[in-house]
Design a protein around this motif. Structure first.
Motif, PDB file in Angstrom:
ATOM      1  N   TYR A  22       0.841  -1.192   0.000  1.00  0.00           N
ATOM      2  CA  TYR A  22       0.000   0.000   0.000  1.00  0.00           C
ATOM      3  C   TYR A  22       0.882   1.250   0.000  1.00  0.00           C
ATOM      4  O   TYR A  22       1.495   1.591   1.020  1.00  0.00           O
ATOM      5  CB  TYR A  22      -0.883  -0.045   1.240  1.00  0.00           C
ATOM      6  N   PRO A  23       0.999   1.977  -1.128  1.00  0.00           N
ATOM      7  CA  PRO A  23       1.962   3.088  -1.194  1.00  0.00           C
ATOM      8  C   PRO A  23       1.629   4.243  -0.256  1.00  0.00           C
ATOM      9  O   PRO A  23       2.537   4.839   0.327  1.00  0.00           O
ATOM     10  CB  PRO A  23       1.918   3.519  -2.667  1.00  0.00           C
ATOM     11  N   SER A  24       0.351   4.576  -0.082  1.00  0.00           N
ATOM     12  CA  SER A  24      -0.013   5.685   0.800  1.00  0.00           C
ATOM     13  C   SER A  24       0.382   5.392   2.247  1.00  0.00           C
ATOM     14  O   SER A  24       0.853   6.286   2.966  1.00  0.00           O
ATOM     15  CB  SER A  24      -1.511   5.963   0.718  1.00  0.00           C
ATOM     16  N   ALA A  25       0.193   4.154   2.660  1.00  0.00           N
ATOM     17  CA  ALA A  25       0.570   3.779   4.022  1.00  0.00           C
ATOM     18  C   ALA A  25       2.079   3.891   4.209  1.00  0.00           C
ATOM     19  O   ALA A  25       2.553   4.400   5.237  1.00  0.00           O
ATOM     20  CB  ALA A  25       0.103   2.355   4.314  1.00  0.00           C
ATOM     21  N   ARG A  26       2.820   3.425   3.233  1.00  0.00           N
ATOM     22  CA  ARG A  26       4.285   3.505   3.318  1.00  0.00           C
ATOM     23  C   ARG A  26       4.746   4.960   3.413  1.00  0.00           C
ATOM     24  O   ARG A  26       5.586   5.314   4.246  1.00  0.00           O
ATOM     25  CB  ARG A  26       4.907   2.815   2.098  1.00  0.00           C
ATOM     26  N   ARG A  27       4.172   5.813   2.574  1.00  0.00           N
ATOM     27  CA  ARG A  27       4.569   7.222   2.598  1.00  0.00           C
ATOM     28  C   ARG A  27       4.165   7.891   3.917  1.00  0.00           C
ATOM     29  O   ARG A  27       4.892   8.742   4.443  1.00  0.00           O
ATOM     30  CB  ARG A  27       3.948   7.959   1.411  1.00  0.00           C
ATOM     31  N   THR A  28       3.017   7.510   4.458  1.00  0.00           N
ATOM     32  CA  THR A  28       2.580   8.066   5.738  1.00  0.00           C
ATOM     33  C   THR A  28       3.574   7.723   6.841  1.00  0.00           C
ATOM     34  O   THR A  28       3.944   8.593   7.654  1.00  0.00           O
ATOM     35  CB  THR A  28       1.183   7.526   6.104  1.00  0.00           C
ATOM     36  N   LEU A  29       4.017   6.481   6.890  1.00  0.00           N
ATOM     37  CA  LEU A  29       4.991   6.066   7.904  1.00  0.00           C
ATOM     38  C   LEU A  29       6.299   6.835   7.740  1.00  0.00           C
ATOM     39  O   LEU A  29       6.900   7.288   8.732  1.00  0.00           O
ATOM     40  CB  LEU A  29       5.248   4.563   7.795  1.00  0.00           C
ATOM     41  N   GLU A  30       6.724   7.007   6.501  1.00  0.00           N
ATOM     42  CA  GLU A  30       7.987   7.709   6.246  1.00  0.00           C
ATOM     43  C   GLU A  30       7.884   9.186   6.622  1.00  0.00           C
ATOM     44  O   GLU A  30       8.842   9.775   7.147  1.00  0.00           O
ATOM     45  CB  GLU A  30       8.383   7.542   4.780  1.00  0.00           C
ATOM     46  N   ARG A  31       6.740   9.805   6.370  1.00  0.00           N
ATOM     47  CA  ARG A  31       6.576  11.215   6.730  1.00  0.00           C
ATOM     48  C   ARG A  31       6.601  11.417   8.240  1.00  0.00           C
ATOM     49  O   ARG A  31       6.886  12.517   8.717  1.00  0.00           O
ATOM     50  CB  ARG A  31       5.266  11.751   6.147  1.00  0.00           C
ATOM     51  N   ARG A  32       6.259  10.380   8.996  1.00  0.00           N
ATOM     52  CA  ARG A  32       6.346  10.468  10.454  1.00  0.00           C
ATOM     53  C   ARG A  32       7.726  10.055  10.964  1.00  0.00           C
ATOM     54  O   ARG A  32       7.908   9.812  12.153  1.00  0.00           O
ATOM     55  CB  ARG A  32       5.259   9.588  11.089  1.00  0.00           C
ATOM     56  N   GLY A  33       8.690   9.973  10.043  1.00  0.00           N
ATOM     57  CA  GLY A  33      10.076   9.742  10.449  1.00  0.00           C
ATOM     58  C   GLY A  33      10.518   8.298  10.452  1.00  0.00           C
ATOM     59  O   GLY A  33      11.696   8.016  10.736  1.00  0.00           O
ATOM     60  N   ALA A  34       9.635   7.360  10.157  1.00  0.00           N
ATOM     61  CA  ALA A  34      10.023   5.951  10.170  1.00  0.00           C
ATOM     62  C   ALA A  34      10.865   5.612   8.946  1.00  0.00           C
ATOM     63  O   ALA A  34      10.715   6.215   7.880  1.00  0.00           O
ATOM     64  CB  ALA A  34       8.781   5.064  10.215  1.00  0.00           C
ATOM     65  N   ARG A  35      11.740   4.645   9.096  1.00  0.00           N
ATOM     66  CA  ARG A  35      12.465   4.093   7.951  1.00  0.00           C
ATOM     67  C   ARG A  35      11.788   2.782   7.573  1.00  0.00           C
ATOM     68  O   ARG A  35      11.671   1.879   8.410  1.00  0.00           O
ATOM     69  CB  ARG A  35      13.935   3.845   8.297  1.00  0.00           C
ATOM     70  N   THR A  36      11.305   2.695   6.355  1.00  0.00           N
ATOM     71  CA  THR A  36      10.592   1.492   5.934  1.00  0.00           C
ATOM     72  C   THR A  36      11.538   0.534   5.212  1.00  0.00           C
ATOM     73  O   THR A  36      12.439   0.960   4.478  1.00  0.00           O
ATOM     74  CB  THR A  36       9.405   1.841   5.011  1.00  0.00           C
ATOM     75  N   VAL A  37      11.303  -0.750   5.427  1.00  0.00           N
ATOM     76  CA  VAL A  37      12.117  -1.806   4.822  1.00  0.00           C
ATOM     77  C   VAL A  37      11.197  -2.694   3.992  1.00  0.00           C
ATOM     78  O   VAL A  37      10.295  -3.350   4.542  1.00  0.00           O
ATOM     79  CB  VAL A  37      12.822  -2.655   5.901  1.00  0.00           C
ATOM     80  N   PRO A  38      11.366  -2.730   2.663  1.00  0.00           N
ATOM     81  CA  PRO A  38      10.518  -3.582   1.822  1.00  0.00           C
ATOM     82  C   PRO A  38      10.688  -5.046   2.185  1.00  0.00           C
ATOM     83  O   PRO A  38      11.811  -5.534   2.380  1.00  0.00           O
ATOM     84  CB  PRO A  38      11.038  -3.301   0.401  1.00  0.00           C
ATOM     85  N   THR A  39       9.571  -5.755   2.270  1.00  0.00           N
ATOM     86  CA  THR A  39       9.573  -7.167   2.651  1.00  0.00           C
ATOM     87  C   THR A  39       8.728  -7.951   1.658  1.00  0.00           C
ATOM     88  O   THR A  39       7.607  -7.547   1.332  1.00  0.00           O
ATOM     89  CB  THR A  39       9.004  -7.337   4.078  1.00  0.00           C
ATOM     90  N   ALA A  40       9.252  -9.054   1.190  1.00  0.00           N
ATOM     91  CA  ALA A  40       8.622  -9.808   0.102  1.00  0.00           C
ATOM     92  C   ALA A  40       7.276 -10.386   0.498  1.00  0.00           C
ATOM     93  O   ALA A  40       7.029 -10.722   1.664  1.00  0.00           O
ATOM     94  CB  ALA A  40       9.545 -10.940  -0.353  1.00  0.00           C
ATOM     95  N   VAL A  41       6.398 -10.497  -0.504  1.00  0.00           N
ATOM     96  CA  VAL A  41       5.132 -11.212  -0.350  1.00  0.00           C
ATOM     97  C   VAL A  41       5.079 -12.309  -1.411  1.00  0.00           C
ATOM     98  O   VAL A  41       5.742 -12.227  -2.447  1.00  0.00           O
ATOM     99  CB  VAL A  41       3.905 -10.277  -0.496  1.00  0.00           C
ATOM    100  N   ASP A  42       4.274 -13.331  -1.137  1.00  0.00           N
ATOM    101  CA  ASP A  42       4.028 -14.369  -2.132  1.00  0.00           C
ATOM    102  C   ASP A  42       2.525 -14.475  -2.360  1.00  0.00           C
ATOM    103  O   ASP A  42       1.775 -13.550  -2.017  1.00  0.00           O
ATOM    104  CB  ASP A  42       4.644 -15.715  -1.712  1.00  0.00           C
ATOM    105  N   ALA A  43       2.073 -15.580  -2.917  1.00  0.00           N
ATOM    106  CA  ALA A  43       0.657 -15.723  -3.252  1.00  0.00           C
ATOM    107  C   ALA A  43      -0.240 -15.651  -2.026  1.00  0.00           C
ATOM    108  O   ALA A  43      -1.430 -15.332  -2.140  1.00  0.00           O
ATOM    109  CB  ALA A  43       0.427 -17.040  -3.992  1.00  0.00           C
ATOM    110  N   ASP A  44       0.306 -15.948  -0.837  1.00  0.00           N
ATOM    111  CA  ASP A  44      -0.494 -15.925   0.387  1.00  0.00           C
ATOM    112  C   ASP A  44      -0.394 -14.619   1.156  1.00  0.00           C
ATOM    113  O   ASP A  44      -1.211 -14.359   2.034  1.00  0.00           O
ATOM    114  CB  ASP A  44      -0.061 -17.067   1.318  1.00  0.00           C
ATOM    115  N   GLY A  45       0.605 -13.810   0.849  1.00  0.00           N
ATOM    116  CA  GLY A  45       0.801 -12.573   1.595  1.00  0.00           C
ATOM    117  C   GLY A  45       2.229 -12.443   2.068  1.00  0.00           C
ATOM    118  O   GLY A  45       3.163 -12.944   1.425  1.00  0.00           O
ATOM    119  N   LEU A  46       2.429 -11.764   3.189  1.00  0.00           N
ATOM    120  CA  LEU A  46       3.768 -11.498   3.702  1.00  0.00           C
ATOM    121  C   LEU A  46       4.546 -12.794   3.933  1.00  0.00           C
ATOM    122  O   LEU A  46       4.012 -13.761   4.490  1.00  0.00           O
ATOM    123  CB  LEU A  46       3.668 -10.729   5.022  1.00  0.00           C
TER     124      LEU A  46
END
Length: 482
Positions: free
Chosen positions: A216-240
């Motif tokens: 979810y790009p909006s959620a990621r950007r929201t976290l980053e604007r509040r100072g968090a550092r986000t780390v991309p994590t892989a998903v597969d057919a079932d999810g995270l």
């Protein structure tokens, strides 16, 4: 109307109500019933066909929710104008006879912006056609009639609304919570911003938060604007992929996950993986932000328990909203906090400076809506409507060689995978020229330059007539690049 359009087969397995809906829909799409035509009264049609009036009432209401009929108090029920489905749609289907014009009914709809697409299939848009307007207006009238307070709403929200949200979650999601656990927010984005700020306060530094890729790009950007550092994590057919969290050299402070319907790919995290995730969070001393996205709308398989309902280690912060259930116009969401005193104190400290942004009158109205049962009824009726529209998507797009259709087990959107990024760009651009708005799957990448080719589109917000035309245009554009 007594011809083949509404021939009721008493021996058929399909209920009479289903036959009524299908027959009327077929007549409208086939041009036998034209925009502006009055359909028989429910009593007259019931008598003519020898069926119950309640079956006809239900069929008319169903078709009104799909956008085929206009039901107005004190006026005949008429076939809705279909010009919204495209400037040439009526003439293509023979819906308007030569020399006849239909005066559009007077409405109180909001003006359409000039930049709005002709057919908006962008994901994240629910249908508001089935909202019980009587209950909606009653709730706002009641809220407006209450005594006007001289103070801001309470830090965590109006008590009655928090009670109703807790009751809703206990019944709908099996989450054992009460009003003291609930924080009212202005939608999901504000909920995540508040959670990230609380996490930073606890950590004493910028927190590291794992996010789904794609996600979810909006959620990621929201976290980053509040100072968090986000780390991309892989998903597969079932999810995270929980193993991806285990492989990180330094565990993150938190992970944001959409287990009920991974956004955008549509996976559903199995119970075993949910328990693994909770065990990882306990071992890593991490918090789980569970975005309960689309949990209300499961089309295949039974609903799975929320992570928050499985959490015994006070690790899960449940994030939810009523944007997809009712309308984003309301901007109403919530957090459900675990039994973590430090986290609750941090939330309270932040709310002291950043007061609850949801107006008290809106909270009072939402509490009334929930208490009346209108929200529960709305979920039930839209679940049937969205199931019908999901079938339209499958009929139009399933089985195209080189363009698999996915993401349809739940929720309000679907994904068409394509061969490469160039094909995705070509399809999105062509559809835009034709007045159809969809999203490129590349927009959801959490890693620059690492994208998956395809398109994402919603099927809930558009009327059936618009959806059918939009799907035909998606199919044509897809076939041209495969």
């Amino acid at each position: 109307m007594d011809g083949p359009i509404l021939a009721i087969d008493r021996e058929a397995d399909r209920p009479v109500g289903v036959q009524l809906v299908e027959g009327l829909r077929r007549g409208i799409l086939g041009g036998v019933l034209r925009p502006g035509d009055a359909v028989p009264s429910t009593r007259a049609l019931a008598t003519e066909l020898g069926v119950s009036r309640s079956a006809v009432v239900a069929a008319y209401e169903h078709l009104a929710g799909e956008g085929y009929l206009e039901v107005r108090q004190g006026a005949p029920t008429r076939v809705a104008p279909l010009a919204e489905a495209g400037p040439d749609a009526a003439s293509r289907h023979g819906r308007r006879p030569p020399g006849r014009t239909t005066q559009p009914p007077v409405t109180t709809r909001r003006p359409v912006e000039a930049s709005d697409p002709r057919i908006d299939l962008r994901p994240g848009r629910p249908s508001t056609a089935r909202i019980d307007t009587r209950a909606w207006r009653s709730a706002w009238r009641h809220a407006a009639a209450l005594e006007i307070p001289s103070d801001s709403p309470p830090l965590f929200g109006v008590q009655r609304l928090r009670d109703e949200i807790a009751d809703h979650l206990r019944q709908a999601r099996g989450v054992a919570c009460d009003a003291d656990d609930v924080v009212v927010t202005a939608g999901t984005s504000e909920a995540l911003a508040l959670a990230a700020s609380a996490l930073a306060l606890l950590a004493g530094r910028a927190p590291v938060i794992a996010v789904e890729h794609p996600g979810y790009p909006s959620a990621r950007r929201t976290l980053e604007r509040r100072g968090a550092r986000t780390v991309p994590t892989a998903v597969d057919a079932d999810g995270l992929v929980v193993d991806a969290l285990r492989r990180m050299p330094h565990p993150p402070d938190a992970v944001m996950v959409t287990p009920s319907h991974q956004y955008p790919l549509g996976g559903r995290l199995p119970v075993a993986a949910r328990l693994e995730l909770l065990e990882w969070a306990r071992a890593a001393d991490a918090i789980v932000f569970e975005d309960d996205y689309d949990s209300e709308y499961r089309h295949l398989g039974p609903p799975l328990p929320a992570l928050a309902s499985l959490d015994e280690g006070a690790r899960v912060v449940l994030v939810g909203s009523f944007s997809k259930v009712l309308t984003p116009w309301l901007r109403l969401g919530y957090l459900v906090l675990p039994q973590n005193p430090a986290l609750r104190d941090a939330m309270a400290l932040i709310r002291t400076d950043e007061r609850c942004p949801v107006p008290g009158v809106a909270q009072d109205a939402a509490a009334d809506l929930l208490a009346s049962g209108a929200v529960r009824r709305h979920i039930a009726v839209t679940r049937r409507d969205y199931g019908h529209r999901r079938r339209l998507v499958i009929e139009a797009l399933d089985g195209i060689p080189g363009a698999p259709l996915s993401g349809l087990d739940g929720g309000l959107h679907a994904v068409v995978r394509l061969a490469d990024h160039g094909a995705s760009e070509a399809v999105v651009a062509r559809l835009a020229r034709e007045g159809v708005a969809v999203a490129a799957l590349a927009e959801y990448s959490a890693v620059p330059g690492e994208v998956e080719p395809g398109i994402v589109f919603g099927y809930a917000g558009a009327a059936d007539t618009q959806l059918v035309e939009g799907l035909a245009l998606i199919r044509a554009a897809t076939l041209d690049v495969t």
